[in-house]
Motif scaffolding. Structure first.
Motif, PDB file in Angstrom:
ATOM      1  N   ILE A  52       0.852  -1.202   0.000  1.00 53.76           N
ATOM      2  CA  ILE A  52       0.000   0.000   0.000  1.00 53.76           C
ATOM      3  C   ILE A  52       0.884   1.247   0.000  1.00 53.76           C
ATOM      4  CG2 ILE A  52      -1.700   1.326   1.349  1.00 53.76           C
ATOM      5  CD1 ILE A  52      -2.866  -1.246   0.102  1.00 53.76           C
ATOM      6  N   GLU A  53       0.511   2.216  -0.838  1.00 53.40           N
ATOM      7  CA  GLU A  53       1.308   3.442  -0.973  1.00 53.40           C
ATOM      8  C   GLU A  53       0.666   4.638  -0.293  1.00 53.40           C
ATOM      9  OE1 GLU A  53       1.734   3.904  -5.183  1.00 53.40           O
ATOM     10  OE2 GLU A  53       2.525   1.864  -5.364  1.00 53.40           O
ATOM     11  N   GLN A  54      -0.646   4.615  -0.147  1.00 53.14           N
ATOM     12  CA  GLN A  54      -1.290   5.759   0.512  1.00 53.14           C
ATOM     13  C   GLN A  54      -2.203   5.315   1.649  1.00 53.14           C
ATOM     14  OE1 GLN A  54      -3.980   8.499  -1.527  1.00 53.14           O
ATOM     15  NE2 GLN A  54      -3.052  10.169  -0.367  1.00 53.14           N
ATOM     16  N   MET A  55      -1.963   5.907   2.823  1.00 51.12           N
ATOM     17  CA  MET A  55      -2.749   5.604   4.022  1.00 51.12           C
ATOM     18  C   MET A  55      -3.782   6.714   4.196  1.00 51.12           C
ATOM     19  SD  MET A  55      -0.855   3.041   4.802  1.00 51.12           S
ATOM     20  CE  MET A  55       0.714   2.612   4.008  1.00 51.12           C
ATOM     21  N   ILE A  56      -5.035   6.324   4.295  1.00 55.71           N
ATOM     22  CA  ILE A  56      -6.118   7.296   4.468  1.00 55.71           C
ATOM     23  C   ILE A  56      -6.777   7.016   5.820  1.00 55.71           C
ATOM     24  CG2 ILE A  56      -8.285   8.187   3.508  1.00 55.71           C
ATOM     25  CD1 ILE A  56      -7.344   6.827   0.799  1.00 55.71           C
ATOM     26  N   PHE A  57      -6.650   7.962   6.728  1.00 57.07           N
ATOM     27  CA  PHE A  57      -7.236   7.794   8.059  1.00 57.07           C
ATOM     28  C   PHE A  57      -8.564   8.534   8.117  1.00 57.07           C
ATOM     29  CE2 PHE A  57      -2.739   7.163   8.626  1.00 57.07           C
ATOM     30  CZ  PHE A  57      -2.666   6.106   9.523  1.00 57.07           C
ATOM     31  N   VAL A  58      -9.603   7.824   8.501  1.00 50.39           N
ATOM     32  CA  VAL A  58     -10.891   8.482   8.729  1.00 50.39           C
ATOM     33  C   VAL A  58     -10.984   8.690  10.230  1.00 50.39           C
ATOM     34  CG1 VAL A  58     -13.377   8.401   8.417  1.00 50.39           C
ATOM     35  CG2 VAL A  58     -11.870   7.319   6.730  1.00 50.39           C
ATOM     36  N   THR A  59     -10.774   9.941  10.618  1.00 53.95           N
ATOM     37  CA  THR A  59     -10.529  10.246  12.005  1.00 53.95           C
ATOM     38  C   THR A  59     -11.679  11.062  12.593  1.00 53.95           C
ATOM     39  OG1 THR A  59      -8.914  11.344  13.421  1.00 53.95           O
ATOM     40  CG2 THR A  59      -8.999  12.102  11.185  1.00 53.95           C
ATOM     41  N   GLY A  60     -11.509  11.532  13.796  1.00 55.06           N
ATOM     42  CA  GLY A  60     -12.568  12.312  14.447  1.00 55.06           C
ATOM     43  C   GLY A  60     -11.968  13.172  15.541  1.00 55.06           C
ATOM     44  N   ARG A  61     -12.811  13.877  16.252  1.00 59.03           N
ATOM     45  CA  ARG A  61     -12.312  14.735  17.337  1.00 59.03           C
ATOM     46  C   ARG A  61     -11.590  13.888  18.389  1.00 59.03           C
ATOM     47  NH1 ARG A  61     -16.925  16.438  15.626  1.00 59.03           N
ATOM     48  NH2 ARG A  61     -18.136  15.153  17.058  1.00 59.03           N
ATOM     49  N   GLY A  62     -10.528  14.443  18.943  1.00 60.06           N
ATOM     50  CA  GLY A  62      -9.802  13.747  20.005  1.00 60.06           C
ATOM     51  C   GLY A  62      -8.845  12.684  19.503  1.00 60.06           C
ATOM     52  N   LYS A  63      -8.592  12.654  18.197  1.00 62.78           N
ATOM     53  CA  LYS A  63      -7.764  11.592  17.634  1.00 62.78           C
ATOM     54  C   LYS A  63      -6.430  12.108  17.105  1.00 62.78           C
ATOM     55  CE  LYS A  63     -10.795   8.142  17.985  1.00 62.78           C
ATOM     56  NZ  LYS A  63     -10.567   6.719  18.203  1.00 62.78           N
ATOM     57  N   SER A  64      -6.071  13.347  17.486  1.00 60.68           N
ATOM     58  CA  SER A  64      -4.891  13.949  16.857  1.00 60.68           C
ATOM     59  C   SER A  64      -3.594  13.246  17.242  1.00 60.68           C
ATOM     60  CB  SER A  64      -4.806  15.439  17.186  1.00 60.68           C
ATOM     61  OG  SER A  64      -4.850  15.622  18.580  1.00 60.68           O
ATOM     62  N   ALA A  65      -3.594  12.454  18.315  1.00 57.30           N
ATOM     63  CA  ALA A  65      -2.381  11.699  18.657  1.00 57.30           C
ATOM     64  C   ALA A  65      -1.971  10.772  17.517  1.00 57.30           C
ATOM     65  CB  ALA A  65      -2.602  10.894  19.942  1.00 57.30           C
ATOM     66  N   ILE A  66      -2.953  10.319  16.729  1.00 54.80           N
ATOM     67  CA  ILE A  66      -2.627   9.421  15.604  1.00 54.80           C
ATOM     68  C   ILE A  66      -1.833  10.186  14.545  1.00 54.80           C
ATOM     69  CG2 ILE A  66      -3.608   8.003  13.750  1.00 54.80           C
ATOM     70  CD1 ILE A  66      -5.970   7.393  15.655  1.00 54.80           C
ATOM     71  N   GLU A  67      -2.271  11.422  14.254  1.00 54.63           N
ATOM     72  CA  GLU A  67      -1.542  12.228  13.271  1.00 54.63           C
ATOM     73  C   GLU A  67      -0.119  12.506  13.751  1.00 54.63           C
ATOM     74  OE1 GLU A  67      -3.901  15.588  11.831  1.00 54.63           O
ATOM     75  OE2 GLU A  67      -5.680  14.488  12.440  1.00 54.63           O
ATOM     76  N   ASP A  68      -0.007  12.846  15.043  1.00 59.23           N
ATOM     77  CA  ASP A  68       1.329  13.131  15.590  1.00 59.23           C
ATOM     78  C   ASP A  68       2.224  11.889  15.533  1.00 59.23           C
ATOM     79  OD1 ASP A  68       0.584  15.702  16.108  1.00 59.23           O
ATOM     80  OD2 ASP A  68       0.056  15.331  18.200  1.00 59.23           O
ATOM     81  N   HIS A  69       1.615  10.739  15.759  1.00 61.32           N
ATOM     82  CA  HIS A  69       2.412   9.511  15.795  1.00 61.32           C
ATOM     83  C   HIS A  69       3.116   9.254  14.457  1.00 61.32           C
ATOM     84  CE1 HIS A  69       3.674   5.542  17.010  1.00 61.32           C
ATOM     85  NE2 HIS A  69       3.254   5.097  15.843  1.00 61.32           N
ATOM     86  N   PHE A  70       2.462   9.583  13.358  1.00 63.26           N
ATOM     87  CA  PHE A  70       3.059   9.300  12.048  1.00 63.26           C
ATOM     88  C   PHE A  70       3.820  10.502  11.473  1.00 63.26           C
ATOM     89  CE2 PHE A  70      -0.292   6.053  12.373  1.00 63.26           C
ATOM     90  CZ  PHE A  70       0.511   4.933  12.224  1.00 63.26           C
ATOM     91  N   GLY A  98       3.049  13.059   1.707  1.00 64.14           N
ATOM     92  CA  GLY A  98       2.089  12.770   0.631  1.00 64.14           C
ATOM     93  C   GLY A  98       1.536  11.359   0.670  1.00 64.14           C
ATOM     94  N   ALA A  99       2.121  10.506   1.531  1.00 63.49           N
ATOM     95  CA  ALA A  99       1.655   9.111   1.585  1.00 63.49           C
ATOM     96  C   ALA A  99       0.569   8.930   2.625  1.00 63.49           C
ATOM     97  CB  ALA A  99       2.830   8.185   1.888  1.00 63.49           C
ATOM     98  N   VAL A 100       0.095  10.054   3.174  1.00 59.50           N
ATOM     99  CA  VAL A 100      -0.925   9.945   4.214  1.00 59.50           C
ATOM    100  C   VAL A 100      -1.945  11.066   4.047  1.00 59.50           C
ATOM    101  CG1 VAL A 100       0.590  11.190   5.828  1.00 59.50           C
ATOM    102  CG2 VAL A 100      -1.289   9.849   6.733  1.00 59.50           C
ATOM    103  N   ALA A 101      -3.207  10.730   4.270  1.00 61.88           N
ATOM    104  CA  ALA A 101      -4.282  11.724   4.189  1.00 61.88           C
ATOM    105  C   ALA A 101      -5.234  11.485   5.346  1.00 61.88           C
ATOM    106  CB  ALA A 101      -5.017  11.589   2.860  1.00 61.88           C
TER     107      ALA A 101
END
Ligand code: G1P
Length: 295
Positions: A52-70, A98-101
Motif C-alpha cells: 500500500i502506498e497511501q494511508m487514508i485515516f478516517v478520524t474524528g475529534r480527540g484523535k490527533s495523537a494518531i496524526e502526531d504519531h506518524f 504525501g503518503a498519508v491523508a
C-alpha cells in the motif's frame, strides 16, 4: 475482467472506544500499545508490507495523537540525537510526505459511513480497509494478513474479505458469510449479513476487519440506509455487490486477537511479549509463577 492494482488503504479510526474507558477518554483506542507499538502502527506496517502506498485515516475529534504519531517528532529527535541515541524507532513511524491523508468523520454513524467519508481520496481505484482493533499476526515465516489477501486478489480480482470461523454463540457480534465453493484458503461469498440475531446466522464464518474492495462500493454506500445497530453498515453495502463482481473470503494463516475486547487485548500483549527476546524470559517466569500460585 481486469482489476486495477491496490495502492490505497482506509483506516477507520473515528470510533469512540467506549469499551476501554477510562483509558480511552483522552487517548485514541488505536494508540493503545501491544508491548511498545500502538495498534494503529501494526495495521499501517501490515499495509506497507502489502504494497500500500497511501494511508487514508478516517478520524474524528480527540484523535490527533494518531496524526502526531506518524509525523516528525522534533523535540524527541533533537534531544535523542544530542544524547547520541538511535533514531531508528522514531524514523520507522514516519509516513512519507504525501503518503498519508486524513479526513474527518464528524459523527460516528457506522463503519460504512466512515469508509464513505474517504470516497474522494480513494477515487476510482480499489482500496483496502483495515480495522486496527482486529490485530492480525502472521504464522511463522508467513506474510501479514493484508499481504496474504493481496496475493489472493492478484488471482481473483474483485472484492475480498478476511474470513474466520467463530463459535456459534459469537456470530451475533460479526458480519457473517453465506459460504459457497471452497478452494484452499478461498471461499466464495454468496451472501453477507451484519450481526445476525442469535440462532439465525447462515454459518459461523465471520468477517474479520480486513477488506479489499472495488470503488463501486462507495456508490452503493451513497444511498445506504441504516442497518444493524442503527448504523450505516459496510457489510450491507458489500452484500449488494455480490453477483456483480467476484467476491471471496480469505482464511488467514495466522492468529487474530480481538483488541476491541479487554481479554483479547491482554492476550495479544502476552502473546507478543512471550515471543520477544528482550522481555520474553521475564514475562514467562512471571506468568508461570502467577499461574502456579493460582493452582
Ligand atoms: C465490524 C464489522 C463486522 C466485522 C467486525 C470484525 O464490526 O461491522 O462486520 O465482523 O468489524 O471485527 P464492529 O466490531 O466494529 O462492531
Amino acid at each position: 475482467m481486469t482489476f486495477k492494482p491496490l495502492r490505497k488503504a482506509v483506516f477507520p479510526v473515528g470510533g469512540l472506544g467506549t469499551r476501554f474507558l477510562p483509558a480511552t477518554k483522552a487517548l485514541p483506542k488505536e494508540m493503545l500499545p501491544i508491548v511498545d507499538r500502538p495498534l494503529i502502527q501494526y495495521a499501517v506496517d501490515e499495509a506497507i508490507e502489502a504494497g500500500i502506498e497511501q494511508m487514508i485515516f478516517v478520524t474524528g475529534r480527540g484523535k490527533s495523537a494518531i496524526e502526531d504519531h506518524f509525523d516528525i517528532a522534533y523535540e524527541l529527535e533533537t534531544t535523542m540525537a544530542q544524547r547520541g541515541k538511535s533514531l531508528d524507532l522514531l524514523h520507522q513511524t514516519r509516513l512519507k510526505p504525501g503518503a498519508v491523508a486524513y479526513v474527518r468523520q464528524q459523527e460516528p454513524m457506522g463503519l460504512g459511513h466512515a469508509v464513505w467519508c474517504a470516497r474522494d481520496i480513494v477515487g476510482d481505484e480499489p482500496f483496502a480497509v483495515l480495522l486496527a482493533d482486529d490485530f492480525m499476526v502472521g504464522g511463522a515465516g508467513r506474510p501479514g494478513c493484508l499481504k496474504q489477501m493481496v496475493d489472493a486478489y492478484n488471482r481473483t480480482g474483485g472484492n475480498l474479505i478476511c474470513a474466520q470461523e467463530v463459535p456459534d454463540d459469537q456470530t451475533h457480534m460479526y458480519g457473517i458469510i453465506t459460504p459457497g465453493a471452497r478452494d484452499g484458503a478461498l471461499t466464495e461469498v454468496k451472501g453477507l449479513v451484519e450481526k445476525p440475531a442469535a440462532g439465525t446466522a447462515p454459518s459461523n464464518l465471520s468477517v474479520i476487519g480486513r477488506y479489499i474492495l472495488q470503488p463501486e462500493v462507495m456508490r452503493v454506500l451513497e444511498g445506504q440506509e441504516k442497518g444493524a445497530g442503527g448504523e450505516i453498515q459496510l457489510t450491507d453495502a458489500m452484500a449488494r455487490m455480490i453477483g456483480d463482481q467476484p467476491f471471496h473470503g480469505v482464511t488467514f494463516a495466522g492468529r487474530r486477537f480481538d483488541c476491541g475486547d479487554k481479554a483479547g487485548f491482554i492476550q495479544a500483549n502476552l502473546a507478543l511479549a512471550l515471543g520477544r527476546d528482550d522481555i520474553g524470559p521475564a514475562v514467562r517466569d512471571f506468568a508461570r509463577a502467577a499461574l502456579a500460585n493460582e493452582a
